[in-house]
Design an enzyme around this catalytic site. Structure first.
Site, PDB file in Angstrom:
ATOM      1  N   SER A 204      36.594   8.991 -20.583  1.00  0.00           N
ATOM      2  CA  SER A 204      36.678   8.357 -21.912  1.00  0.00           C
ATOM      3  C   SER A 204      37.989   8.782 -22.591  1.00  0.00           C
ATOM      4  CB  SER A 204      35.446   8.724 -22.744  1.00  0.00           C
ATOM      5  OG  SER A 204      35.358   7.905 -23.868  1.00  0.00           O
ATOM      6  N   ASP A 271      20.687  -8.758 -10.075  1.00  0.00           N
ATOM      7  CA  ASP A 271      20.463  -7.640  -9.157  1.00  0.00           C
ATOM      8  C   ASP A 271      20.703  -8.032  -7.694  1.00  0.00           C
ATOM      9  OD1 ASP A 271      19.467  -5.558  -7.639  1.00  0.00           O
ATOM     10  OD2 ASP A 271      17.442  -5.583  -8.486  1.00  0.00           O
ATOM     11  N   VAL A 280      20.048  -2.608  -9.572  1.00  0.00           N
ATOM     12  CA  VAL A 280      21.439  -2.308  -9.931  1.00  0.00           C
ATOM     13  C   VAL A 280      22.288  -3.555  -9.717  1.00  0.00           C
ATOM     14  CG1 VAL A 280      23.454  -0.854  -9.463  1.00  0.00           C
ATOM     15  CG2 VAL A 280      21.137   0.088  -9.195  1.00  0.00           C
ATOM     16  N   ASP A 451      29.704  -0.265 -18.110  1.00  0.00           N
ATOM     17  CA  ASP A 451      30.141   0.520 -19.272  1.00  0.00           C
ATOM     18  C   ASP A 451      29.937  -0.292 -20.547  1.00  0.00           C
ATOM     19  OD1 ASP A 451      31.757   1.864 -21.298  1.00  0.00           O
ATOM     20  OD2 ASP A 451      32.763   2.917 -19.669  1.00  0.00           O
ATOM     21  N   HIS A 497      28.744   4.252 -19.783  1.00  0.00           N
ATOM     22  CA  HIS A 497      29.989   4.909 -20.186  1.00  0.00           C
ATOM     23  C   HIS A 497      29.994   6.384 -19.782  1.00  0.00           C
ATOM     24  CE1 HIS A 497      33.714   5.517 -22.147  1.00  0.00           C
ATOM     25  NE2 HIS A 497      33.220   6.385 -22.997  1.00  0.00           N
TER      26      HIS A 497
HETATM   27 CA   LIG Z   1      21.488  -4.830  -6.564  1.00  0.00          CA
END
Ligand SMILES: [Ca+2]
Ligand SMILES: *[C@@H]1O[C@H](CO)[C@@H](O)[C@H](O)[C@H]1NC(C)=O
Ligand SMILES: *[C@@H]1O[C@H](CO)[C@@H](O)[C@H](O)[C@H]1NC(C)=O
Ligand SMILES: *[C@@H]1O[C@H](CO)[C@@H](O)[C@H](O)[C@H]1NC(C)=O
Ligand SMILES: *[C@@H]1O[C@H](CO)[C@@H](O)[C@H](O)[C@H]1NC(C)=O
Ligand SMILES: *[C@@H]1O[C@H](CO)[C@@H](O)[C@H](O)[C@H]1NC(C)=O
Ligand SMILES: *[C@@H]1O[C@H](CO)[C@@H](O)[C@H](O)[C@H]1NC(C)=O
Ligand SMILES: *[C@@H]1O[C@H](CO)[C@@H](O)[C@H](O)[C@H]1NC(C)=O
Length: 584
Positions: A204, A271, A280, A451, A497
């Site tokens: 950051s 996903d 994810v 982020d 982040h």
């Molecule tokens: Ca995935």
């Protein structure tokens, strides 16, 4: 102020051996030893104050569940000292943690901060000591390690504090490294011909601190680890206000649960586009190409009442209570989300900045609930508001209190004002890293793909700028290859982040970057993928690999490949035609 390696070596040679490798920590960690090891002539203009030295031995210090380094227990010598600049009555504090003599491995680690803080207090130092590095932090002269730039800027309404801003911008971290490395060399009596490797690690603002060094001080660092850097500061610091202006302009303040549900539906829909259903979104670029926020219109949402305490970047917190919310996603809610995802454009439709990737949280957009009127209303994010107040308007205030008359064009003007006023100190986007590259330095740069505070596209854009400026005559493939010899960028799928994301906990996070960097710098093992570990949830501890940009992950039959896909790549390309100057 530049200090060459030969100056540092000469400073070390002038002192007598102080510490034998076999010595115990207790015997070496004394104030008199530290005073004897101070590099008094380290650089012109630096006046070390030997009466300021404090030392204490710390044993069995334990760290667990950290994002930037693995669990560890270790002993160290805690040193603090102060220096001033010749001709000024300032006082800059340093804190340095020295490993035990038998664990020291000829390494130095500088660390940086977050938000308007130039340090992470003691939280980044373990990441050096556990790898045999002496590690340091600076207070940049702000009065204490817990004081931030905003506590000294502006000096009074209308009077800027440029000295403090330059210390914050790049000078304090540079001086920390120069003093810390020479001191460490003296303290451990490193032979003149032996190298002390010098590293930097931060995320950051800490990431921007890393770039500030690589862009200016070619000789300082052998390896720089940079996470989600707050570069393009003029733009970045204003960008958080964009959703507030979207809402204010539309006259619609989405309930927090509505935007949260849009994020959840985005994650669910995108996903599988990466070939692996794991919660994810490892390919936010494919999500951009295939997901339409309008598909969420009419979907029900519900959130329990909650009271959340939000840690602000100033290390203060605000507690906000939110009522139970039930409803269905509205066309206005989807339109607001789509407008935000598109990023800031001026009134003529010319692009001024980018936004977070789909799947990132809409935290900057949070409205507040008015219990008296029963309506959601504007909440101006202090992340940007304080920047505008203190650094653009030069007012001692923690926020701006109204967005009346603030349009998209105002945001662009604010971005240009910050860019112009602080271009040589905070902007931190010089794309010509030739001196650093020629000095042999290495850079590992990573950014959470989801982020929600600094756009992942910001890191990609800077990497692209460096590639184009430094290798204008090479093909796309050859320039990426040449760059990867010394500067590599990794997007971290699912990460928020500078940390894993609670809404995509199965994404592995690169927790061992200093180990990777040491292997690269000291053994010449250039990474091709980046080691990462799942840090929370049911899969905690599982290992994964991240793909080096511009390669992107794609799973087939459970196996990950790193592939290049032109159409996806193009979703990361931006032209900032709101400005006449190029924005690197
Ligand atoms: Ca995935
Ligand atoms: C540190 O921990 C080790 C292992 O638990 C223990 O043997 C030792 O006595 C501890 N040292 C101190 C100074 O507490
Ligand atoms: C290191 O020393 C400083 C100055 O005495 C002190 O404030 C800090 O708490 C010490 N840290 C540890 C871990 O001992
Ligand atoms: C989403 O729907 C709105 C109307 O509610 C329409 O104006 C807009 O073009 C649609 N966007 C997309 C990307 O389909
Ligand atoms: C909202 O929905 C939840 C569960 O769907 C329900 O328990 C709650 O009573 C509802 N609250 C309101 C205010 O309608
Ligand atoms: C400085 O400016 C702020 C913001 O406009 C204002 O609230 C404050 O009263 C001013 N302070 C002084 C000493 O004038
Ligand atoms: C979004 O998903 C998270 C789990 O990742 C859940 O805790 C949260 O309640 C969901 N929010 C909504 C609005 O459905
Ligand atoms: C990367 O991870 C692999 C597998 O866990 C491990 O063997 C290797 O040592 C790691 N590399 C570095 C540089 O830490």
């Amino acid at each position: 102020m530049r200090v060459s390696r030969s100056t540092l070596a000469a400073a070390a040679a002038s002192t007598l051996p102080l510490v034998a490798q076999a010595a115990s920590l207790q015997s070496v960690c004394t104030t008199s030893n530290v005073k004897n090891a101070l590099p008094l002539d380290v650089a012109e203009g630096i006046e070390l104050d030997s009466s300021s030295v404090t030392t204490n031995v710390v044993t069995n210090y334990s760290v667990t569940d950290e994002n930037y380094f693995p669990d560890a227990t270790f002993d160290f010598c805690n040193v603090t000292l102060a220096y001033s600049h010749a001709g000024k009555d300032d006082r800059v504090l340093l804190e340095i943690w020295l490993p035990t003599p038998d664990n020291f491995q000829n390494r130095w680690l500088s660390t940086g901060g977050g938000g308007f803080a130039i340090n992470s207090q003691e939280s980044s130092l373990p990441g050096g000591v556990m790898y045999g590095a002496a590690a340091g932090q600076t207070d940049a002269g702000f009065g204490s390690f817990s004081n931030q730039l905003t506590s000294v800027t502006p000096i009074a309404n209308g009077t800027n504090n440029l000295d403090a801003i330059y210390m914050f911008g790049y000078q304090a971290i540079h001086e920390l490294g120069v003093i810390g490395k020479a001191f460490t060399r003296n303290f451990f009596s490193v032979a003149e011909k032996s190298k002390v490797y010098s590293y930097y690690q931060g995320c950051s603002e800490g990431g921007r601190d890393g770039w500030s060094q690589a862009q200016r001080f070619a000789e300082d660092l052998d390896g720089v680890i940079i996470g989600a850097p707050a570069i393009r500061y003029g733009q970045q610091q204003v960008n958080h206000l964009f959703p507030d202006v979207v809402e204010h302009t539309m006259g619609y303040y989405p309930p927090t649960c509505e935007l949260e549900k849009i994020v959840n539906l985005t994650i669910t829909a995108c996903d599988g586009l990466d070939g692996k259903k794991d919660g994810v979104v490892s390919r936010t670029d494919l999500c951009k190409l295939h997901f339409n926020v309008n598909s969420t219109i009419g979907k029900p949402y519900s959130c329990a009442a909650s009271s959340s305490t939000e840690m602000l970047r100033k290390r203060t917190s605000t507690t906000s209570t939110v009522p139970a919310q039930n409803g269905t996603i509205s066309a206005k809610g989807a339109a607001a989300a789509a407008k935000m995802l598109d990023g800031l454009k001026d009134s003529q439709g010319r692009r001024a900045y980018f936004w977070y990737q789909p799947s990132a949280g809409f935290d900057d957009a949070d409205a507040q609930y008015n219990y008296e009127t029963g309506k959601w209303e504007l909440s101006i994010t202090s992340l940007s508001g304080e920047w505008v107040a203190r650094f653009l308007n030069l007012e001692q205030a923690e926020n701006i209190y109204s967005l009346d008359d603030v349009t998209y064009d105002t945001l662009v003007q604010w971005m240009e004002l910050g860019w112009n006023r602080y271009g040589d100190v905070l902007q931190t986007t010089n794309p010509d890293l030739t001196p650093f590259q020629q000095a042999g330095g290495k850079i590992l740069h990573y950014h959470g793909e989801s982020d929600n505070s600094i756009p992942a596209a910001s890191s990609v854009h800077y990497h692209e700028s460096v590639r184009k400026i430094m290798y204008p005559d090479l093909s796309f493939e050859d320039s990426n290859k040449a760059l990867a010899d010394w500067y590599q960028l990794y997007l971290v799928p699912g990460a928020a982040h500078c940390s894993p994301s609670t809404s995509q906990p199965n994404g592995p996070f690169p927790q061992t970057n200093l180990a990777v960097m040491i292997d690269w710098v000291e053994k010449g093992n250039s990474p091709t993928t980046l080691n990462a570990t799942v840090l929370s949830g049911d899969h905690k501890g599982e290992k994964g690999e991240l793909c080096a940009w511009p390669q992107r992950p794609l799973w087939k039959n459970g196996e990950m490949d790193c592939v290049f896909d032109q159409e996806s790549f193009e979703t990361w390309q931006y032209e900032f035609d709101a400005y006449k100057l190029p924005l690197y």
